[in-house]
Design a protein around this motif. Sequence first.
Motif, PDB file in Angstrom:
ATOM      1  N   THR A 100      21.191  10.792  55.440  1.00 49.28           N
ATOM      2  CA  THR A 100      20.812   9.972  53.979  1.00 49.28           C
ATOM      3  C   THR A 100      21.998  10.186  53.271  1.00 49.28           C
ATOM      4  O   THR A 100      22.695  11.293  53.079  1.00 49.28           O
ATOM      5  CB  THR A 100      19.600  10.900  53.447  1.00 49.28           C
ATOM      6  OG1 THR A 100      18.362  10.995  54.430  1.00 49.28           O
ATOM      7  CG2 THR A 100      19.195  10.136  52.472  1.00 49.28           C
ATOM      8  N   ARG A 101      22.350   8.937  52.526  1.00 54.66           N
ATOM      9  CA  ARG A 101      23.392   8.962  51.600  1.00 54.66           C
ATOM     10  C   ARG A 101      22.864   9.296  50.282  1.00 54.66           C
ATOM     11  O   ARG A 101      21.957   8.582  49.797  1.00 54.66           O
ATOM     12  CB  ARG A 101      23.890   7.476  51.713  1.00 54.66           C
ATOM     13  CG  ARG A 101      24.454   7.092  52.888  1.00 54.66           C
ATOM     14  CD  ARG A 101      25.367   5.674  52.944  1.00 54.66           C
ATOM     15  NE  ARG A 101      24.324   4.511  52.726  1.00 54.66           N
ATOM     16  CZ  ARG A 101      23.495   3.993  53.478  1.00 54.66           C
ATOM     17  NH1 ARG A 101      23.408   4.512  54.780  1.00 54.66           N
ATOM     18  NH2 ARG A 101      22.755   2.988  52.935  1.00 54.66           N
ATOM     19  N   LEU A 102      23.697  10.009  49.498  1.00 52.30           N
ATOM     20  CA  LEU A 102      23.208  10.574  48.300  1.00 52.30           C
ATOM     21  C   LEU A 102      24.183  10.234  47.140  1.00 52.30           C
ATOM     22  O   LEU A 102      25.613   9.909  47.222  1.00 52.30           O
ATOM     23  CB  LEU A 102      23.386  12.200  48.453  1.00 52.30           C
ATOM     24  CG  LEU A 102      22.669  12.631  49.670  1.00 52.30           C
ATOM     25  CD1 LEU A 102      22.719  14.283  49.280  1.00 52.30           C
ATOM     26  CD2 LEU A 102      21.173  12.513  49.548  1.00 52.30           C
ATOM     27  N   ALA A 103      23.627   9.905  45.856  1.00 46.74           N
ATOM     28  CA  ALA A 103      24.494   9.826  44.646  1.00 46.74           C
ATOM     29  C   ALA A 103      23.918  10.635  43.733  1.00 46.74           C
ATOM     30  O   ALA A 103      22.541  11.085  43.678  1.00 46.74           O
ATOM     31  CB  ALA A 103      24.635   8.313  44.494  1.00 46.74           C
ATOM     32  N   VAL A 104      24.879  10.434  42.355  1.00 48.03           N
ATOM     33  CA  VAL A 104      24.204  11.146  41.273  1.00 48.03           C
ATOM     34  C   VAL A 104      24.250  10.084  40.124  1.00 48.03           C
ATOM     35  O   VAL A 104      25.197   9.327  40.184  1.00 48.03           O
ATOM     36  CB  VAL A 104      24.839  12.386  41.024  1.00 48.03           C
ATOM     37  CG1 VAL A 104      24.420  12.862  39.453  1.00 48.03           C
ATOM     38  CG2 VAL A 104      24.491  13.618  41.844  1.00 48.03           C
ATOM     39  N   ALA A 105      23.120  10.006  39.372  1.00 48.25           N
ATOM     40  CA  ALA A 105      23.169   8.958  38.226  1.00 48.25           C
ATOM     41  C   ALA A 105      22.734   9.843  37.140  1.00 48.25           C
ATOM     42  O   ALA A 105      21.637  10.008  37.067  1.00 48.25           O
ATOM     43  CB  ALA A 105      22.230   7.628  38.491  1.00 48.25           C
ATOM     44  N   THR A 106      23.701  10.322  36.096  1.00 50.10           N
ATOM     45  CA  THR A 106      23.244  11.437  35.011  1.00 50.10           C
ATOM     46  C   THR A 106      23.695  10.824  33.768  1.00 50.10           C
ATOM     47  O   THR A 106      24.488   9.928  33.504  1.00 50.10           O
ATOM     48  CB  THR A 106      24.191  12.455  35.261  1.00 50.10           C
ATOM     49  OG1 THR A 106      23.964  13.577  34.305  1.00 50.10           O
ATOM     50  CG2 THR A 106      25.577  12.277  35.462  1.00 50.10           C
ATOM     51  N   GLY A 107      22.819  11.439  32.773  1.00 49.56           N
ATOM     52  CA  GLY A 107      23.151  11.142  31.468  1.00 49.56           C
ATOM     53  C   GLY A 107      24.609  11.707  30.891  1.00 49.56           C
ATOM     54  O   GLY A 107      25.060  11.255  29.769  1.00 49.56           O
ATOM     55  N   LYS A 108      25.109  12.458  31.540  1.00 46.61           N
ATOM     56  CA  LYS A 108      26.431  13.266  31.251  1.00 46.61           C
ATOM     57  C   LYS A 108      27.336  12.278  31.510  1.00 46.61           C
ATOM     58  O   LYS A 108      27.297  10.921  31.848  1.00 46.61           O
ATOM     59  CB  LYS A 108      26.644  14.395  32.279  1.00 46.61           C
ATOM     60  CG  LYS A 108      26.005  15.568  31.878  1.00 46.61           C
ATOM     61  CD  LYS A 108      26.577  16.806  32.922  1.00 46.61           C
ATOM     62  CE  LYS A 108      26.581  18.168  32.322  1.00 46.61           C
ATOM     63  NZ  LYS A 108      25.130  18.372  32.058  1.00 46.61           N
ATOM     64  N   ALA A 149      18.917   6.161  51.313  1.00 45.20           N
ATOM     65  CA  ALA A 149      19.630   6.892  50.307  1.00 45.20           C
ATOM     66  C   ALA A 149      18.640   7.175  48.961  1.00 45.20           C
ATOM     67  O   ALA A 149      17.744   6.951  48.725  1.00 45.20           O
ATOM     68  CB  ALA A 149      20.381   5.282  49.654  1.00 45.20           C
ATOM     69  N   VAL A 150      19.239   8.402  48.604  1.00 48.90           N
ATOM     70  CA  VAL A 150      18.724   9.044  47.337  1.00 48.90           C
ATOM     71  C   VAL A 150      19.644   9.194  46.057  1.00 48.90           C
ATOM     72  O   VAL A 150      20.729   9.533  46.344  1.00 48.90           O
ATOM     73  CB  VAL A 150      18.283  10.327  47.758  1.00 48.90           C
ATOM     74  CG1 VAL A 150      17.356  11.252  46.654  1.00 48.90           C
ATOM     75  CG2 VAL A 150      17.250  10.512  49.068  1.00 48.90           C
ATOM     76  N   VAL A 151      19.107   8.731  45.014  1.00 53.44           N
ATOM     77  CA  VAL A 151      19.792   8.858  43.776  1.00 53.44           C
ATOM     78  C   VAL A 151      19.145  10.148  42.981  1.00 53.44           C
ATOM     79  O   VAL A 151      17.981   9.973  42.622  1.00 53.44           O
ATOM     80  CB  VAL A 151      19.582   7.455  42.884  1.00 53.44           C
ATOM     81  CG1 VAL A 151      20.655   7.610  41.696  1.00 53.44           C
ATOM     82  CG2 VAL A 151      20.488   6.259  43.625  1.00 53.44           C
ATOM     83  N   PHE A 152      19.970  10.990  42.532  1.00 50.68           N
ATOM     84  CA  PHE A 152      19.499  12.007  41.718  1.00 50.68           C
ATOM     85  C   PHE A 152      19.801  12.144  40.430  1.00 50.68           C
ATOM     86  O   PHE A 152      21.203  11.571  40.221  1.00 50.68           O
ATOM     87  CB  PHE A 152      20.136  13.311  42.350  1.00 50.68           C
ATOM     88  CG  PHE A 152      19.596  13.945  43.828  1.00 50.68           C
ATOM     89  CD1 PHE A 152      18.394  14.553  43.922  1.00 50.68           C
ATOM     90  CD2 PHE A 152      20.087  13.522  44.905  1.00 50.68           C
ATOM     91  CE1 PHE A 152      17.875  14.985  45.233  1.00 50.68           C
ATOM     92  CE2 PHE A 152      19.716  13.857  46.241  1.00 50.68           C
ATOM     93  CZ  PHE A 152      18.700  14.766  46.020  1.00 50.68           C
ATOM     94  N   ASP A 153      18.941  12.196  39.290  1.00 50.45           N
ATOM     95  CA  ASP A 153      19.559  12.873  38.121  1.00 50.45           C
ATOM     96  C   ASP A 153      20.153  14.220  38.428  1.00 50.45           C
ATOM     97  O   ASP A 153      19.819  14.801  39.315  1.00 50.45           O
ATOM     98  CB  ASP A 153      18.191  12.961  37.117  1.00 50.45           C
ATOM     99  CG  ASP A 153      18.732  13.350  35.735  1.00 50.45           C
ATOM    100  OD1 ASP A 153      19.791  12.906  35.321  1.00 50.45           O
ATOM    101  OD2 ASP A 153      18.054  14.169  35.388  1.00 50.45           O
ATOM    102  N   LEU A 154      20.989  14.822  37.424  1.00 48.83           N
ATOM    103  CA  LEU A 154      21.560  16.007  37.398  1.00 48.83           C
ATOM    104  C   LEU A 154      21.117  17.142  36.717  1.00 48.83           C
ATOM    105  O   LEU A 154      20.554  17.951  37.537  1.00 48.83           O
ATOM    106  CB  LEU A 154      23.253  15.700  37.052  1.00 48.83           C
ATOM    107  CG  LEU A 154      23.962  16.955  37.127  1.00 48.83           C
ATOM    108  CD1 LEU A 154      24.267  17.369  38.570  1.00 48.83           C
ATOM    109  CD2 LEU A 154      25.363  16.675  36.561  1.00 48.83           C
ATOM    110  N   ASP A 155      21.036  17.138  35.512  1.00 49.05           N
ATOM    111  CA  ASP A 155      20.312  18.172  34.678  1.00 49.05           C
ATOM    112  C   ASP A 155      18.945  18.475  34.897  1.00 49.05           C
ATOM    113  O   ASP A 155      18.195  17.286  34.834  1.00 49.05           O
ATOM    114  CB  ASP A 155      20.784  18.028  33.336  1.00 49.05           C
ATOM    115  CG  ASP A 155      22.184  18.273  33.106  1.00 49.05           C
ATOM    116  OD1 ASP A 155      22.894  19.330  33.134  1.00 49.05           O
ATOM    117  OD2 ASP A 155      22.944  17.206  32.605  1.00 49.05           O
TER     118      ASP A 155
END
Length: 216
Positions: free
Chosen positions: A97-105, A5-11
């Motif tokens: 691979t499972r993906l998610a976004v964890a953002t300050g937005k 799994a991968v957690v991405f920031d966005l901006d």
Amino acid sequence: MDIQAVVFDLDGVIVDSHAVMRQAFTLAYAEVVGPGPAPFEEYNRHLGRYFPDIMKIMGLPLEMEGPFVRESYRLSPQVVLFDGVRDLLTGLLDRGTRLAVATGKSGPRARDLLTQLGIGDCFVRVIGSDEVTHPKPAPDIVHRALDALDAAPDQAVMVGDAVTDIRSARSAGVRAIAAMWGETDQDELLAAAPDWVTHTPAQLLGLLTTRPYQPA
């Protein structure tokens, strides 16, 4: 390591939104604070955090959030994906691979933007800072992402372009990858000692699809 799994920031990682953020911040500052140069460079140093938290750190009125969000929505058609990001996401999904976004937005803004860009369905979950008790650099948002991805910390990595991303990942027991292709302070990010450093989405894809992983 077997990264599932991968957690991405966005901006600054998935989307190139720097110019839009500058415009939205400048307009919000003029509307709420008044004339004079908007301190965007200082704001930029705190990216990754939730907007109201940045306002508190900078001593600026929380009332700036309303016009900032309004202008961000208005200008959102100007936000684009970084070159190579679509191939990065497709390559990871093709490997299961499972993906998610964890953002300050906020969550709604992030999901709306990703839908506009046609990649919203790439992610199991898109989590905003308004949807956790303690935003980055606390570990809450990464924990929430791991729960959604059904992944243990040692099965996942976090990809971010800010010190807050590295700290949030570390606090959650997740290894951190620095993304250097946006408008990030590279020296500051390197000083946070990420586990790996990548300079293009293609390089990141190579790292994430090579087993066993080796530190860069």
